[in-house]
Design a protein around this motif. Structure first.
Motif, PDB file in Angstrom:
ATOM      1  N   TYR A  20       0.674  -1.101  -0.018  1.00  0.00           N
ATOM      2  CA  TYR A  20      -0.028   0.050   0.123  1.00  0.00           C
ATOM      3  C   TYR A  20       0.794   1.217   0.081  1.00  0.00           C
ATOM      4  CZ  TYR A  20      -3.287   3.642   1.526  1.00  0.00           C
ATOM      5  OH  TYR A  20      -4.127   4.640   1.999  1.00  0.00           O
ATOM      6  N   ALA A  21       1.830   1.251   0.919  1.00  0.00           N
ATOM      7  CA  ALA A  21       2.768   2.511   0.808  1.00  0.00           C
ATOM      8  C   ALA A  21       3.425   2.633  -0.505  1.00  0.00           C
ATOM      9  CB  ALA A  21       3.717   2.249   2.084  1.00  0.00           C
ATOM     10  N   ALA A  22       3.824   1.539  -0.979  1.00  0.00           N
ATOM     11  CA  ALA A  22       4.571   1.650  -2.511  1.00  0.00           C
ATOM     12  C   ALA A  22       3.709   2.197  -3.446  1.00  0.00           C
ATOM     13  CB  ALA A  22       4.982   0.312  -2.727  1.00  0.00           C
ATOM     14  N   LEU A  23       2.319   1.827  -3.290  1.00  0.00           N
ATOM     15  CA  LEU A  23       1.524   2.232  -4.640  1.00  0.00           C
ATOM     16  C   LEU A  23       1.137   3.681  -4.029  1.00  0.00           C
ATOM     17  CD1 LEU A  23      -1.195  -0.756  -4.508  1.00  0.00           C
ATOM     18  CD2 LEU A  23       0.455   0.072  -6.259  1.00  0.00           C
ATOM     19  N   VAL A  28       2.134   9.443  -6.033  1.00  0.00           N
ATOM     20  CA  VAL A  28       2.348  10.813  -5.818  1.00  0.00           C
ATOM     21  C   VAL A  28       3.708  11.191  -6.698  1.00  0.00           C
ATOM     22  CG1 VAL A  28       3.403  12.372  -4.216  1.00  0.00           C
ATOM     23  CG2 VAL A  28       1.524  10.836  -3.537  1.00  0.00           C
ATOM     24  N   TYR A  29       4.545  10.278  -6.685  1.00  0.00           N
ATOM     25  CA  TYR A  29       6.090  10.714  -7.354  1.00  0.00           C
ATOM     26  C   TYR A  29       6.306  10.134  -8.673  1.00  0.00           C
ATOM     27  CZ  TYR A  29       7.120  12.206  -2.444  1.00  0.00           C
ATOM     28  OH  TYR A  29       6.871  12.702  -1.063  1.00  0.00           O
ATOM     29  N   LEU A  30       5.733   9.201  -9.133  1.00  0.00           N
ATOM     30  CA  LEU A  30       5.737   8.789 -10.481  1.00  0.00           C
ATOM     31  C   LEU A  30       5.522   9.939 -11.518  1.00  0.00           C
ATOM     32  CD1 LEU A  30       6.527   6.351 -12.270  1.00  0.00           C
ATOM     33  CD2 LEU A  30       4.124   5.489 -12.354  1.00  0.00           C
TER      34      LEU A  30
END
Length: 277
Positions: A20-23, A28-30
């Protein structure tokens, strides 16, 4: 048995939380990563992934006069806003920390109000005030708008620094015969140095990126965010990606410096901005 089940439950949730944190971070940053990549793409914005990389867009950016005029305007406004916000914010923080007066609770809430209000409300209110005062819209009105909107940031940071300060040094200075003014300049202000630097860096960063308040108060001269906004009406270009990449890099650098200075100044536990009676 209960402890073992609790440990197993936590271990089962850990991978899900990590995913979840990675998603969230990717969401946000991709887009920022894509923007940076396209600033080096020779073929412009279309097509993914980029295949040909170049620095031509940065060369074109550095030769673009209007962009650098807007950068210069933004730097003037941001530096002036830092001076105004720190001056008034320091006075407000001193009043909240050292003084007792009627209506202090209301004053504390009013000092924090610009942090809560949307930028469009602040900008529109300041525009109406400038029009009623007969002021001509210019970089000066933008400076007043930024300085006013960011006073609360300075007040919060400096109040926390005052709460952390050892008052014994000031008392010793007064006992040794120094006047309150001398004590302020030689003891209080030097002890607030890191808080002042941290607040100044944060205010500078926020002022450079401000667009809502600026939009309502700007005259004929553009700041950098509004220059970019105007050009985006004609479509996204690699030159816009290049200047956005530079803004992102500088903003992140200033925020990292602000965070490290603030950590040194206040330690791990920052005092809460609370009313003192």
């Amino acid at each position: 048995m209960v402890l073992q089940m609790s440990a197993n439950s936590r271990s089962n949730r850990a991978p899900l939380l990590s995913i979840y944190a990675a998603l969230v971070f990717a969401f946000v940053y991709l887009p920022i990563v894509v923007l940076i990549i396209y600033s080096f793409n020779r073929d412009g914005v279309g097509g993914f992934p980029p295949r040909h990389f170049t620095l031509d867009w940065y060369r074109q950016l550095f030769a673009d006069g209007p962009i650098w005029d807007s950068v210069f305007n933004s730097l003037i406004v941001a530096a002036s806003s830092v001076a105004l916000s720190l001056t008034l914010g320091l006075l407000a923080a001193l009043a909240l920390d050292r003084a007792t007066f009627p209506g202090k609770a209301l004053f504390r809430r009013l000092a924090l109000l610009p942090l809560i209000l949307p930028g469009i409300i602040t900008g529109l209110s300041l525009l109406m005030f400038a029009v009623s005062a007969g002021a001509q819209l210019s970089l000066f009105t933008v400076f007043l708008g930024h300085g006013t909107a960011l006073i609360s940031v300075a007040t919060t940071e400096l109040f926390a620094g005052l709460q952390k300060m050892d008052r014994a040094q000031e008392e010793a200075s007064l006992d040794l015969g120094a006047t309150p003014w001398q004590t302020f300049w030689r003891v209080t202000l030097p002890n607030l140095k890191l808080s002042l630097i941290a607040a100044g860096l944060l205010i500078f960063t926020l002022s450079m990126d401000e667009i809502a308040v600026t939009f309502f108060l700007i005259g004929r001269d553009n700041t950098l965010p509004l220059e970019i906004w105007g050009r985006l009406r004609r479509g996204i270009t690699p030159e816009i990606n290049a200047v956005s990449t530079l803004i992102f890099t500088v903003s992140v650098g200033l925020i990292i410096i602000w965070y490290r200075v603030r950590t040194r100044s206040l330690g791990a536990d920052t005092p809460e901005f609370v009313e003192t009676r």
